[in-house]
Design a protein around this motif. Structure first.
Motif, PDB file in Angstrom:
ATOM      1  N   VAL A 144       0.844  -1.193   0.000  1.00 49.69           N
ATOM      2  CA  VAL A 144       0.000   0.000   0.000  1.00 49.69           C
ATOM      3  C   VAL A 144       0.884   1.248   0.000  1.00 49.69           C
ATOM      4  O   VAL A 144       1.855   1.333   0.751  1.00 49.69           O
ATOM      5  CB  VAL A 144      -0.927  -0.014   1.240  1.00 49.69           C
ATOM      6  N   ASP A 145       0.559   2.201  -0.865  1.00 50.44           N
ATOM      7  CA  ASP A 145       1.290   3.466  -0.943  1.00 50.44           C
ATOM      8  C   ASP A 145       0.968   4.318   0.292  1.00 50.44           C
ATOM      9  O   ASP A 145      -0.186   4.679   0.520  1.00 50.44           O
ATOM     10  CB  ASP A 145       0.869   4.187  -2.232  1.00 50.44           C
ATOM     11  N   LEU A 146       2.003   4.607   1.097  1.00 49.30           N
ATOM     12  CA  LEU A 146       1.774   5.360   2.339  1.00 49.30           C
ATOM     13  C   LEU A 146       2.188   6.828   2.206  1.00 49.30           C
ATOM     14  O   LEU A 146       2.144   7.579   3.184  1.00 49.30           O
ATOM     15  CB  LEU A 146       2.581   4.726   3.490  1.00 49.30           C
ATOM     16  N   THR A 147       2.596   7.244   0.985  1.00 50.39           N
ATOM     17  CA  THR A 147       3.182   8.580   0.812  1.00 50.39           C
ATOM     18  C   THR A 147       2.330   9.680   1.434  1.00 50.39           C
ATOM     19  O   THR A 147       2.841  10.588   2.085  1.00 50.39           O
ATOM     20  CB  THR A 147       3.385   8.867  -0.688  1.00 50.39           C
ATOM     21  N   ASP A 155      13.995   9.575   2.474  1.00 51.81           N
ATOM     22  CA  ASP A 155      14.569   9.626   1.128  1.00 51.81           C
ATOM     23  C   ASP A 155      15.296   8.333   0.775  1.00 51.81           C
ATOM     24  O   ASP A 155      15.196   7.854  -0.354  1.00 51.81           O
ATOM     25  CB  ASP A 155      15.560  10.801   1.019  1.00 51.81           C
ATOM     26  N   THR A 156      16.035   7.777   1.748  1.00 52.26           N
ATOM     27  CA  THR A 156      16.822   6.592   1.414  1.00 52.26           C
ATOM     28  C   THR A 156      15.949   5.363   1.177  1.00 52.26           C
ATOM     29  O   THR A 156      16.417   4.388   0.603  1.00 52.26           O
ATOM     30  CB  THR A 156      17.826   6.229   2.528  1.00 52.26           C
ATOM     31  N   GLN A 157      14.684   5.404   1.599  1.00 49.26           N
ATOM     32  CA  GLN A 157      13.841   4.223   1.382  1.00 49.26           C
ATOM     33  C   GLN A 157      12.718   4.486   0.377  1.00 49.26           C
ATOM     34  O   GLN A 157      11.776   3.699   0.272  1.00 49.26           O
ATOM     35  CB  GLN A 157      13.264   3.729   2.712  1.00 49.26           C
ATOM     36  N   ALA A 158      12.810   5.605  -0.359  1.00 51.84           N
ATOM     37  CA  ALA A 158      11.783   5.899  -1.361  1.00 51.84           C
ATOM     38  C   ALA A 158      11.944   4.957  -2.554  1.00 51.84           C
ATOM     39  O   ALA A 158      13.057   4.673  -2.984  1.00 51.84           O
ATOM     40  CB  ALA A 158      11.901   7.347  -1.808  1.00 51.84           C
ATOM     41  N   ILE A 159      10.823   4.438  -3.039  1.00 52.55           N
ATOM     42  CA  ILE A 159      10.840   3.586  -4.233  1.00 52.55           C
ATOM     43  C   ILE A 159      10.040   4.316  -5.306  1.00 52.55           C
ATOM     44  O   ILE A 159       8.833   4.520  -5.148  1.00 52.55           O
ATOM     45  CB  ILE A 159      10.195   2.210  -3.953  1.00 52.55           C
ATOM     46  N   GLY A 160      10.685   4.729  -6.385  1.00 53.57           N
ATOM     47  CA  GLY A 160      10.000   5.489  -7.418  1.00 53.57           C
ATOM     48  C   GLY A 160       9.386   6.770  -6.853  1.00 53.57           C
ATOM     49  O   GLY A 160       8.318   7.199  -7.280  1.00 53.57           O
ATOM     50  N   GLY A 161      10.058   7.359  -5.869  1.00 50.70           N
ATOM     51  CA  GLY A 161       9.578   8.606  -5.273  1.00 50.70           C
ATOM     52  C   GLY A 161       8.427   8.421  -4.295  1.00 50.70           C
ATOM     53  O   GLY A 161       7.895   9.384  -3.761  1.00 50.70           O
ATOM     54  N   LYS A 162       8.024   7.169  -4.050  1.00 51.79           N
ATOM     55  CA  LYS A 162       6.892   6.938  -3.141  1.00 51.79           C
ATOM     56  C   LYS A 162       7.348   6.244  -1.866  1.00 51.79           C
ATOM     57  O   LYS A 162       8.370   5.564  -1.848  1.00 51.79           O
ATOM     58  CB  LYS A 162       5.840   6.077  -3.832  1.00 51.79           C
ATOM     59  N   GLN A 163       6.556   6.403  -0.827  1.00 51.68           N
ATOM     60  CA  GLN A 163       6.860   5.787   0.468  1.00 51.68           C
ATOM     61  C   GLN A 163       5.954   4.578   0.683  1.00 51.68           C
ATOM     62  O   GLN A 163       4.737   4.676   0.558  1.00 51.68           O
ATOM     63  CB  GLN A 163       6.632   6.792   1.600  1.00 51.68           C
ATOM     64  N   TYR A 164       6.569   3.430   0.978  1.00 58.52           N
ATOM     65  CA  TYR A 164       5.783   2.220   1.215  1.00 58.52           C
ATOM     66  C   TYR A 164       5.975   1.657   2.618  1.00 58.52           C
ATOM     67  O   TYR A 164       5.386   0.639   2.948  1.00 58.52           O
ATOM     68  CB  TYR A 164       6.169   1.144   0.194  1.00 58.52           C
TER      69      TYR A 164
END
Lengths: 445, 303
Positions: A134-137, A151-160
């Motif tokens: 689920v996208d938590l951004t 920032d270090t755990q962003a995947i494709g600019g999104k937070q999961y």
């Protein structure tokens, strides 16, 4: 000879019995699906909430405390927390995700990889990219966390994932009483460390305690050596790229020095450390069998309770470079990252749980019990973490969080600094181990 | 003769046979075929991830230059483990069975003790021997210390496999003893009497009466032992961990690949590759068991 005459086959009876067996099997299989509501009349979450985490005694206790408090606030939710050992975690995770009976999971190796290594993208990053998480951004609670960590755990600019904390893996616990007794200072360079080791050896004290039987604790020496040989994240990333593009060889002087220094540390470990388990180390350290042990900050609560006030101990970054500035910072990693499965049966409760967890008051409780460093700004640290604050003022990711192993390469190139081959864990010296690693690595291209 | 079917009705027999066959098919045959199919894919075992056909890629990887050192090491360790543990298990079990077949005070008690390790299971056995070979203050370390020696035991790459073999034998020897005992008890005493009249004493009686009469038991024990040892990884996992090269065997490789047992690395689990390794292992087990079956049967016929 028995049996030749045929008797009329009682088809109906047989069929009835087969049908009964089948029906029983189906009804048994049906039991695994449980109904769980989403919200009750007042709009609060309700129903079952399944959380699966990889286990460590301190963080297990911390998760339990948070879940208990959560259930007090939302009595209609029944939280089931499953903790599974690291070795069994991936298998448990994949089977429970497939069965769809888990809401919150821990994701691992959750970092995007550069294009040159895209074949080695980790399972969980692939999972996020293919819609499995689920996208938590846009969840408001994500704003509580330190932006550089996110920032270090962003995947494709999104937070999961919710980063539950930070921990540092390249430091050395040292027995202040032993250091004082022999007039030793905290070493800040490799030559100072060598002096400390030789003094201790002369006095009949083993310098280092290492739980080599479990292999990875011996790898912490290697991580520390990489940490100060390649002090910044940029240095480390350049090394990753150089190795993947085969412009750097593991047998070059600088990469080889990592294994040589790891080897020196092994030679200064307690007798037969290759047969000692990780869990035996805190007790040996508390008894004064060795003056130092390389271990993560996550184990401080355990070491503290083993030492139990018998002497003071401290923590410093493993100094492997001869330039003290390269040894100034501890290298660390983001601890257990919590994500919500897209197949979760109770997303409402899962999001509510993460929201509750992220509340600074609750998060503080979690940190106290887990021993993690804070991934939220402005949270007062424990006295121990306060004492190492000068080593953690900028977050330096450790080598194992930046290194991307190649699935096609051999076992000698997994880390790729081949510490398991070093005697006495293996049978090699540093150059042989490096040569074996380079061979296993280059054969994959 | 043609109506000697021993049961009053055929229905129940057919029914139970059908249920048994169905169970075997569903839980044995179908998964076995599925593993073969999976070995041609890149299955990762996570939902949402696409599964692609990769042909024989997984097999090529197993035999690729990069992986071959690991694969050969695992195959070598598997063979050493299987052969050494089976041979020693048979010899030890035969000796023990012959001793226990004699009139002996407290014989049932001794038999129970010999069989006990089999009942304990892998985890308990692993725990017992980890404690036994604990490097700091364990019994083995103390005994070695009396003679001025020391060892890292399971942590010593030159010693680890040998120690695991010893523990494996300790754990499974009870079953072989039971099989040999039942074989020994089926040998008619008249044969020994006849042999002694012909002047055959201890060794000759053993060589020309006991061994030939025990041939079927030996076949059963060797086959059970080899098949069990070729597939066994649990004890190795418990005693020396999932990725110790000194004790890496094929089935442990399957476990690590298929279930992500190698934590602390960035390697992903790959059930497709694990399936391919297990097919290689299957071929190895099949060839070795068929060869030994053929050899033992031939010997049995000769004796």
């Amino acid at each position: 000879m028995a049996q030749t005459q045929r008797r009329p086959f009682r088809l109906t009876r047989a069929l009835t019995a087969v049908a009964a067996v089948t029906a029983a099997a189906i009804s048994l299989a049906g039991c695994s699906g449980s109904s769980s509501g989403d919200t009750d009349a007042s709009g609060d979450p309700s129903g079952d909430l399944q959380i699966l985490v990889s286990s460590a005694s301190a963080s297990d206790a911390a998760f339990t405390a948070i879940s208990d408090a959560f259930q007090k606030k939302y009595p209609d939710v029944k939280v089931t927390l499953s903790t599974v050992s690291n070795d069994n975690y991936p298998a448990t995770k994949s089977s429970r995700l497939t069965a769809g009976n888990v809401d919150i999971i821990v994701v691992k190796n959750f970092v995007e990889v550069p294009d040159f290594a895209s074949d080695s993208t980790s399972d969980d990053v692939l999972l996020a990219k293919s819609g499995g998480l689920v996208d938590l951004t846009d969840e408001p609670f994500m704003k509580n966390y330190t932006p550089s960590v996110l920032d270090t755990q962003a995947i494709g600019g999104k937070q999961y994932a919710v980063p539950t904390g930070l921990s540092y893996s390249t430091g050395v616990y040292y027995n202040k009483a032993i250091f004082e007794k022999y007039g030793l200072e905290v070493p800040t360079t490799w030559s100072e460390l060598q002096k400390v080791m030789s003094t201790l050896k002369d006095k009949g004290v083993s310098p280092f305690g290492i739980g080599g039987k479990d292999s990875w604790p011996a790898g912490l020496a290697m991580l520390g050596a990489v940490g100060s040989t390649y002090p910044t994240a940029d240095d480390k990333n350049a090394l990753v790229e150089g190795l993947w593009k085969n412009t750097v060889s593991l047998t070059d002087d600088k990469p080889l020095s990592i294994l040589q220094k790891t080897e020196t540390i092994f030679q200064n470990a307690q007798p037969n450390f290759a047969g000692t388990g990780y869990d035996d180390i805190p007790a040996g350290f508390a008894k004064g069998d060795y003056a130092m042990t390389i271990d993560g900050t996550w184990n401080e609560p355990t070491i503290e309770s083993a030492v139990n006030g018998a002497f003071d101990f401290g923590y410093f970054p493993l100094p492997v470079s001869d330039d003290a500035a390269d040894n100034a910072m501890l290298n660390g990693k983001i601890e257990l990252q919590l994500a919500v499965s897209s197949g979760a049966k109770n997303k409402t409760a899962a999001i509510a749980w993460l929201d509750f967890f992220s509340d600074p008051a609750n998060y503080k409780t979690f940190l106290e019990k887990s021993g993690f460093s804070s991934a939220q700004p402005d949270i007062a640290a424990t006295p121990f973490l306060e004492s190492i604050a000068k080593y953690t003022s900028t977050f330096q990711p450790a080598w194992d969080t930046l290194w991307i192993a190649n699935n096609k390469a051999g076992q000698d190139a997994v880390f790729p600094f081949n510490y398991p081959a070093l005697a006495p864990l293996g049978a090699d010296d540093a150059s042989q181990a490096a040569a074996a690693a380079q061979k296993a690595w280059s054969a994959a291209f | 003769m043609s109506t000697s079917f021993p049961f009053p009705r055929r229905g129940p027999v057919r029914l139970s046979f059908t249920v048994g066959l169905l169970t075997l098919t569903v839980f044995g045959l179908v998964p076995a075929v599925a593993v073969l199919v999976v070995s041609f894919t890149n299955l990762r075992g996570l939902p949402y991830l696409p599964v692609n056909w990769v042909g024989i890629q997984n097999y090529l990887t197993f035999f690729s230059p990069a992986k071959w050192a690991d694969s050969a090491n695992a195959v070598g360790n598997t063979l050493v483990f299987a052969v050494a543990s089976t041979v020693m298990q048979i010899v030890l079990a035969l000796g023990t069975a012959i001793l226990l077949n004699r009139p002996l005070r407290g014989r049932n008690f001794v038999r129970a003790v010999v069989f006990m390790p089999t009942v304990l299971g892998v985890t308990v056995t692993g725990l017992i021997w980890s404690l036994m070979f604990n490097v700091s203050g364990g019994p083995a370390a103390s005994v070695l210390g009396w003679f001025g020696g020391e060892s890292a035991f399971f942590g010593d790459p030159h010693l680890a496999l040998a120690l695991v073999i010893v523990v494996q034998i300790w754990m499974v020897v009870g079953i072989s003893v039971i099989i040999f005992l039942s074989g020994l008890q089926a040998i008619p005493t008249e044969l020994y009497e006849a042999a002694s009249i012909d002047g055959a004493g201890g060794w000759k009686a053993f060589r020309f009466v006991t061994v030939p009469m025990l041939a079927p038991s030996i076949t059963a024990n060797v086959l059970l032992g080899i098949v069990n040892a070729l597939q066994s990884y649990q004890l190795i996992y418990v005693l020396t961990g999932p990725s110790n090269k000194a004790t890496q065997v094929l089935s442990l490789l399957v476990y690590v690949q298929g279930f992500g047992g190698q934590s602390g690395t960035t390697l992903s689990q790959s059930q497709g590759y694990a399936a391919a390794v297990s097919m290689v292992q299957f071929a190895l087990v099949a060839v070795i068991s068929l060869l030994s079956l053929w050899f033992l049967r031939r010997r049995e016929a000769k004796l």
